[in-house]
Design a protein around this motif. Structure first.
Motif, PDB file in Angstrom:
ATOM      1  N   GLU A  14       1.090  -1.166  -0.043  1.00 38.03           N
ATOM      2  CA  GLU A  14      -0.038  -0.083   0.009  1.00 38.03           C
ATOM      3  C   GLU A  14       1.002   1.335  -0.075  1.00 38.03           C
ATOM      4  OE1 GLU A  14      -4.111   1.358   2.234  1.00 38.03           O
ATOM      5  OE2 GLU A  14      -2.552   0.249   3.399  1.00 38.03           O
ATOM      6  N   LEU A  15       0.835   2.122  -1.091  1.00 35.52           N
ATOM      7  CA  LEU A  15       1.704   3.228  -1.228  1.00 35.52           C
ATOM      8  C   LEU A  15       0.752   4.487  -0.813  1.00 35.52           C
ATOM      9  CD1 LEU A  15       4.017   4.573  -3.181  1.00 35.52           C
ATOM     10  CD2 LEU A  15       2.179   5.446  -4.042  1.00 35.52           C
ATOM     11  N   PHE A  16       1.556   5.277   0.209  1.00 33.31           N
ATOM     12  CA  PHE A  16       0.882   6.455   0.565  1.00 33.31           C
ATOM     13  C   PHE A  16       1.541   7.746   0.206  1.00 33.31           C
ATOM     14  CE2 PHE A  16      -0.517   3.403   3.838  1.00 33.31           C
ATOM     15  CZ  PHE A  16      -1.684   3.871   4.015  1.00 33.31           C
ATOM     16  N   ILE A  17       1.047   8.694  -0.355  1.00 29.63           N
ATOM     17  CA  ILE A  17       2.033  10.090  -0.632  1.00 29.63           C
ATOM     18  C   ILE A  17       0.937  11.144   0.111  1.00 29.63           C
ATOM     19  CG2 ILE A  17       2.628  11.656  -2.584  1.00 29.63           C
ATOM     20  CD1 ILE A  17       2.563   9.168  -4.507  1.00 29.63           C
ATOM     21  N   VAL A  18       1.487  11.846   0.809  1.00 31.83           N
ATOM     22  CA  VAL A  18       1.008  13.135   1.548  1.00 31.83           C
ATOM     23  C   VAL A  18       1.203  14.236   0.768  1.00 31.83           C
ATOM     24  CG1 VAL A  18       1.003  14.623   3.533  1.00 31.83           C
ATOM     25  CG2 VAL A  18       1.381  12.063   3.786  1.00 31.83           C
ATOM     26  N   PHE A  19       0.186  14.987   0.666  1.00 35.67           N
ATOM     27  CA  PHE A  19       0.014  16.156  -0.174  1.00 35.67           C
ATOM     28  C   PHE A  19      -0.452  17.394   1.000  1.00 35.67           C
ATOM     29  CE2 PHE A  19      -0.836  13.356  -3.419  1.00 35.67           C
ATOM     30  CZ  PHE A  19      -0.494  13.843  -4.182  1.00 35.67           C
ATOM     31  N   LYS A  20      -0.895  17.004   2.116  1.00 31.26           N
ATOM     32  CA  LYS A  20      -1.176  18.130   3.005  1.00 31.26           C
ATOM     33  C   LYS A  20      -1.069  17.890   4.294  1.00 31.26           C
ATOM     34  CE  LYS A  20      -4.553  21.678   4.326  1.00 31.26           C
ATOM     35  NZ  LYS A  20      -6.189  21.983   4.109  1.00 31.26           N
ATOM     36  N   GLY A  21      -0.608  18.118   5.430  1.00 37.76           N
ATOM     37  CA  GLY A  21      -0.664  18.008   6.578  1.00 37.76           C
ATOM     38  C   GLY A  21       0.593  16.906   6.913  1.00 37.76           C
ATOM     39  N   GLN A  22       0.029  15.857   7.899  1.00 42.26           N
ATOM     40  CA  GLN A  22       1.162  15.102   8.461  1.00 42.26           C
ATOM     41  C   GLN A  22       0.494  13.735   8.811  1.00 42.26           C
ATOM     42  OE1 GLN A  22       3.244  15.145  12.424  1.00 42.26           O
ATOM     43  NE2 GLN A  22       4.856  15.727  11.099  1.00 42.26           N
ATOM     44  N   VAL A  42       6.640   8.726  10.123  1.00 47.40           N
ATOM     45  CA  VAL A  42       5.990  10.160  10.015  1.00 47.40           C
ATOM     46  C   VAL A  42       6.321  10.625   8.581  1.00 47.40           C
ATOM     47  CG1 VAL A  42       5.790  12.428  11.073  1.00 47.40           C
ATOM     48  CG2 VAL A  42       6.326  10.505  12.479  1.00 47.40           C
ATOM     49  N   LEU A  43       5.234  11.088   7.707  1.00 47.34           N
ATOM     50  CA  LEU A  43       5.301  11.363   6.406  1.00 47.34           C
ATOM     51  C   LEU A  43       4.443  12.968   6.575  1.00 47.34           C
ATOM     52  CD1 LEU A  43       3.645   8.406   4.535  1.00 47.34           C
ATOM     53  CD2 LEU A  43       5.892   9.097   4.820  1.00 47.34           C
ATOM     54  N   ASN A  44       5.426  13.811   5.948  1.00 48.78           N
ATOM     55  CA  ASN A  44       5.093  15.270   5.850  1.00 48.78           C
ATOM     56  C   ASN A  44       4.708  15.594   4.261  1.00 48.78           C
ATOM     57  OD1 ASN A  44       5.544  16.427   8.600  1.00 48.78           O
ATOM     58  ND2 ASN A  44       7.598  15.568   7.974  1.00 48.78           N
ATOM     59  N   ALA A  45       3.949  16.678   3.889  1.00 46.83           N
ATOM     60  CA  ALA A  45       3.530  16.841   2.670  1.00 46.83           C
ATOM     61  C   ALA A  45       4.973  16.569   1.575  1.00 46.83           C
ATOM     62  CB  ALA A  45       3.182  18.368   2.657  1.00 46.83           C
ATOM     63  N   GLY A  46       4.533  15.808   0.451  1.00 46.87           N
ATOM     64  CA  GLY A  46       5.824  15.672  -0.386  1.00 46.87           C
ATOM     65  C   GLY A  46       6.387  14.227  -0.190  1.00 46.87           C
ATOM     66  N   GLU A  47       6.016  13.551   0.871  1.00 50.23           N
ATOM     67  CA  GLU A  47       6.805  12.251   1.272  1.00 50.23           C
ATOM     68  C   GLU A  47       5.978  11.154   0.964  1.00 50.23           C
ATOM     69  OE1 GLU A  47       9.890  13.787   4.549  1.00 50.23           O
ATOM     70  OE2 GLU A  47       7.957  13.353   5.266  1.00 50.23           O
ATOM     71  N   MET A  48       6.528  10.066   0.763  1.00 53.63           N
ATOM     72  CA  MET A  48       5.807   8.664   0.504  1.00 53.63           C
ATOM     73  C   MET A  48       6.402   7.725   1.173  1.00 53.63           C
ATOM     74  SD  MET A  48       6.806   7.664  -3.263  1.00 53.63           S
ATOM     75  CE  MET A  48       6.825   5.875  -3.174  1.00 53.63           C
ATOM     76  N   PHE A  49       5.394   6.540   1.393  1.00 52.05           N
ATOM     77  CA  PHE A  49       6.107   5.314   2.160  1.00 52.05           C
ATOM     78  C   PHE A  49       5.127   4.300   1.569  1.00 52.05           C
ATOM     79  CE2 PHE A  49       5.445   2.434   5.709  1.00 52.05           C
ATOM     80  CZ  PHE A  49       6.907   2.080   5.932  1.00 52.05           C
ATOM     81  N   ILE A  50       5.683   3.193   1.347  1.00 53.19           N
ATOM     82  CA  ILE A  50       5.104   1.779   0.830  1.00 53.19           C
ATOM     83  C   ILE A  50       5.028   0.890   2.060  1.00 53.19           C
ATOM     84  CG2 ILE A  50       5.134  -0.058  -0.539  1.00 53.19           C
ATOM     85  CD1 ILE A  50       6.437   1.689  -2.661  1.00 53.19           C
ATOM     86  N   VAL A  51       3.782   0.472   2.652  1.00 55.30           N
ATOM     87  CA  VAL A  51       3.552  -0.667   3.846  1.00 55.30           C
ATOM     88  C   VAL A  51       3.604  -1.768   2.996  1.00 55.30           C
ATOM     89  CG1 VAL A  51       2.231  -1.449   5.517  1.00 55.30           C
ATOM     90  CG2 VAL A  51       2.272   1.153   5.009  1.00 55.30           C
ATOM     91  N   PRO A  52       4.651  -2.732   3.209  1.00 55.96           N
ATOM     92  CA  PRO A  52       4.555  -3.988   2.410  1.00 55.96           C
ATOM     93  C   PRO A  52       3.484  -4.966   2.803  1.00 55.96           C
ATOM     94  CG  PRO A  52       6.558  -3.386   3.655  1.00 55.96           C
ATOM     95  CD  PRO A  52       5.579  -2.274   4.155  1.00 55.96           C
ATOM     96  N   GLU A  69      -6.394  17.215  10.036  1.00 56.78           N
ATOM     97  CA  GLU A  69      -6.736  16.770   8.897  1.00 56.78           C
ATOM     98  C   GLU A  69      -5.593  16.751   8.159  1.00 56.78           C
ATOM     99  OE1 GLU A  69     -10.716  17.377   6.903  1.00 56.78           O
ATOM    100  OE2 GLU A  69      -9.501  18.742   5.788  1.00 56.78           O
ATOM    101  N   THR A  70      -5.382  15.540   7.144  1.00 48.98           N
ATOM    102  CA  THR A  70      -4.180  15.347   6.309  1.00 48.98           C
ATOM    103  C   THR A  70      -4.908  14.907   5.085  1.00 48.98           C
ATOM    104  OG1 THR A  70      -2.676  14.948   8.023  1.00 48.98           O
ATOM    105  CG2 THR A  70      -2.200  14.078   6.070  1.00 48.98           C
ATOM    106  N   HIS A  71      -4.493  15.329   4.175  1.00 48.15           N
ATOM    107  CA  HIS A  71      -4.819  14.912   2.672  1.00 48.15           C
ATOM    108  C   HIS A  71      -3.685  13.910   1.893  1.00 48.15           C
ATOM    109  CE1 HIS A  71      -7.439  18.769   1.964  1.00 48.15           C
ATOM    110  NE2 HIS A  71      -7.635  18.175   2.977  1.00 48.15           N
TER     111      HIS A  71
END
Length: 121
Positions: free
Chosen positions: A49-57, A68-78, A90-92
């Motif tokens: 599952e890939l997450f990319i944050v656009f706003k918030g944390q 911890v993902l901030n705007a502009g960061e991504m992480f893949i949960v295996p 609220e985070t987008h």
């Protein structure tokens, strides 16, 4: 074929932890969601599952540590890894995952949505 403006799409809904589908590509759904508070601990046995944050944390709680993902960061949960998304405010964020993925994994919850339950925006 039209371009998609993410800010416009995020403005179309207010609810939290209810992914909305933007597109499908090669059996993968491109989804956006807003999160605040905690979802639930769950896992996806057969899919990353890939997450990319656009706003918030967004914090992805894992058993061993928190990511911890901030705007502009991504992480893949295996696949197969227990995780729990959490957002203090609220985070987008955007997710890319197979069409078969249910947002709460195998855990029954009132926020549980599989692909037939998802809204396209």
């Amino acid at each position: 074929m039209n371009k998609i403006n993410l800010e416009e799409k995020f403005a179309l809904f207010d609810e939290h932890w209810t992914p909305k589908v933007l597109a499908e590509s090669n059996g993968q759904l491109v989804k956006i969601a807003k999160g605040q508070g905690e979802l639930i601990w769950h896992q996806h046995d057969d899919a990353d599952e890939l997450f990319i944050v656009f706003k918030g944390q967004l914090t992805i709680k894992l058993e061993a540590k928190n990511i911890v993902l901030n705007a502009g960061e991504m992480f893949i949960v295996p696949k197969g890894v227990q995780h729990c998304p959490f957002a203090e405010e609220e985070t987008h964020f955007l997710m890319i995952e197979p069409k078969s993925v249910v947002n709460t994994g195998e855990v029954e919850d009132e926020r549980r949505l599989d692909s037939k339950d998802l809204d396209w925006i």
